[in-house]
Design a protein around this motif. Sequence first.
Motif, short mmCIF file in Angstrom:
data_model
loop_
_atom_site.label_atom_id
_atom_site.label_comp_id
_atom_site.label_asym_id
_atom_site.label_seq_id
_atom_site.Cartn_x
_atom_site.Cartn_y
_atom_site.Cartn_z
N ALA A 34 0.85 -1.19 0.00
CA ALA A 34 0.00 0.00 0.00
C ALA A 34 0.88 1.24 0.00
CB ALA A 34 -0.91 -0.01 1.22
N GLY A 35 0.48 2.24 -0.77
CA GLY A 35 1.25 3.47 -0.88
C GLY A 35 2.19 3.48 -2.06
N SER A 36 2.45 2.31 -2.65
CA SER A 36 3.31 2.21 -3.82
C SER A 36 2.54 2.60 -5.08
CB SER A 36 3.84 0.78 -3.96
OG SER A 36 4.29 0.53 -5.27
N GLU A 37 3.25 3.10 -6.07
CA GLU A 37 2.60 3.47 -7.33
C GLU A 37 2.04 2.24 -8.05
OE1 GLU A 37 5.18 4.72 -10.56
OE2 GLU A 37 6.93 3.97 -9.46
N HIS A 38 2.56 1.04 -7.74
CA HIS A 38 2.12 -0.17 -8.41
C HIS A 38 0.97 -0.87 -7.67
CE1 HIS A 38 5.53 0.10 -11.11
NE2 HIS A 38 6.34 0.20 -10.08
N TYR A 39 0.63 -0.39 -6.48
CA TYR A 39 -0.37 -1.05 -5.65
C TYR A 39 -1.77 -0.91 -6.25
CZ TYR A 39 -2.94 -2.17 -1.29
OH TYR A 39 -3.75 -2.71 -0.33
N GLY A 40 -2.51 -2.03 -6.31
CA GLY A 40 -3.85 -1.97 -6.87
C GLY A 40 -4.61 -3.26 -6.63
N ARG A 41 -5.62 -3.50 -7.45
CA ARG A 41 -6.48 -4.67 -7.27
C ARG A 41 -5.70 -5.97 -7.32
NH1 ARG A 41 -11.25 -4.26 -11.52
NH2 ARG A 41 -11.85 -6.21 -10.49
N LEU A 42 -4.74 -6.06 -8.25
CA LEU A 42 -3.96 -7.30 -8.37
C LEU A 42 -3.13 -7.54 -7.12
CD1 LEU A 42 -3.27 -9.68 -10.19
CD2 LEU A 42 -1.47 -8.28 -11.24
N LEU A 44 -14.88 -9.07 -1.56
CA LEU A 44 -13.58 -8.41 -1.64
C LEU A 44 -13.32 -7.90 -3.05
CD1 LEU A 44 -10.91 -7.63 -0.26
CD2 LEU A 44 -10.03 -9.89 -0.88
N GLU A 45 -13.65 -8.70 -4.03
CA GLU A 45 -13.46 -8.28 -5.42
C GLU A 45 -14.33 -7.07 -5.74
OE1 GLU A 45 -12.85 -7.90 -9.53
OE2 GLU A 45 -11.62 -8.80 -7.94
N ALA A 68 -13.16 0.60 -5.37
CA ALA A 68 -12.16 1.50 -4.81
C ALA A 68 -11.10 1.89 -5.83
CB ALA A 68 -11.51 0.86 -3.58
N PHE A 69 -10.56 0.90 -6.53
CA PHE A 69 -9.48 1.19 -7.48
C PHE A 69 -10.00 1.61 -8.84
CE2 PHE A 69 -7.16 -1.46 -4.40
CZ PHE A 69 -6.07 -0.63 -4.17
N GLY A 70 -11.29 1.36 -9.10
CA GLY A 70 -11.88 1.83 -10.35
C GLY A 70 -11.96 3.35 -10.39
N GLN A 71 -11.98 3.97 -9.21
CA GLN A 71 -11.97 5.43 -9.11
C GLN A 71 -10.89 5.83 -8.09
OE1 GLN A 71 -16.12 7.19 -9.16
NE2 GLN A 71 -16.64 5.10 -8.52
N ARG A 72 -9.67 5.40 -8.35
CA ARG A 72 -8.63 5.49 -7.33
C ARG A 72 -8.25 6.92 -6.98
NH1 ARG A 72 -4.15 1.79 -8.81
NH2 ARG A 72 -3.01 2.84 -7.17
N ARG A 73 -8.58 7.88 -7.81
CA ARG A 73 -8.26 9.28 -7.48
C ARG A 73 -9.29 9.88 -6.52
NH1 ARG A 73 -4.96 12.29 -11.63
NH2 ARG A 73 -3.90 10.67 -12.84
N VAL A 103 -4.94 2.16 1.39
CA VAL A 103 -5.61 1.15 2.22
C VAL A 103 -4.87 -0.17 2.11
CG1 VAL A 103 -7.79 -0.06 2.64
CG2 VAL A 103 -7.81 2.33 1.84
N SER A 104 -4.43 -0.70 3.24
CA SER A 104 -3.64 -1.93 3.23
C SER A 104 -4.49 -3.14 2.85
CB SER A 104 -3.01 -2.17 4.60
OG SER A 104 -4.02 -2.52 5.54
N VAL A 105 -3.83 -4.24 2.51
CA VAL A 105 -4.54 -5.49 2.21
C VAL A 105 -5.38 -5.91 3.42
CG1 VAL A 105 -4.27 -7.95 1.66
CG2 VAL A 105 -2.81 -6.25 0.54
N ASP A 106 -4.79 -5.82 4.62
CA ASP A 106 -5.54 -6.21 5.83
C ASP A 106 -6.78 -5.36 6.02
OD1 ASP A 106 -3.74 -8.21 6.39
OD2 ASP A 106 -2.62 -7.06 7.88
#
Length: 270
Positions: free
Chosen positions: A158-166, A214-215, A221-226, A257-260
């Motif tokens: 979380a917080g990384s530019e690569h962090y997302g649904r995957l 969860l999906e 959340a990430f579909g509108q990540r801004r 938002v973290s995975v947990d």
Amino acid sequence: MSLPPLREVIARHGLSASKALGQNFILDRQLLGRIAAIPGPLEGQTVYEVGPGPGGLTSALLAAGARVIAVERDRRCLPALAELEAAFPGCLTVIEEDALKIDEQSVVGDGGHVVANLPYNVGTALLLRWLEGPWRPWWRSLTLMFQREVAERIVAAAGSEHYGRLSVAAQWRARPRLALPVHRSAFTPPPKVASAVVHLVPADQPDGVDPNVLERVTAAAFGQRRKMLRQSLKGVPGALNALEQLGIAGERRAETVSVDEFVALARALS
């Protein structure tokens, strides 16, 4: 066992990597041996391989003592793989099929390792498929080649530019690590992007979490990540109340938002 150079095998069978099938061949046997070693000792283990092509990684897995079940849809590669079957009697089974259509557990059983230089055009779809369903899964570990960008998304925090649904999909059910970067020059033909091998082992699945919920939450959340969570999740019934109950500020954005925390949110909505 002494095997002919892969370049010679490819030339003898008139093979070339198919762009339509997402193929890129690795010819360096030392590199292939390093990839085969990532899951740990394979002597007597069952390995499931997708897209073996001319059999470079296959031969490294066989040399490590594995019993390999390989799925290849490109029939041009079958004669080269037949040579490996003859060289390692009883150790290699080749199935001519589309990997997206196979019931892996029925052919591999439980406790097999997956090791594959995945075709780029189906890699993410296969990973998500192997992360679905009842838990724990049929596989013991996944050792998979991806484009470097995809590999970084799988392991991103979380917080990384690569962090997302995957990232969330992989990390809530498995422990992924970036095992080996692979330069584009290692492939024939060289792809336009760098690659990396990711190694995943199953984690204990948190109780009371519906994977579909969860999906749905991560998609919103990430579909509108801004947007802030209170905006991106307002279409998910109960999500805003769950945020408040869990102490997750609605002003935050998905990438923080973290995975947990996503798992806790999905549990509250499940």
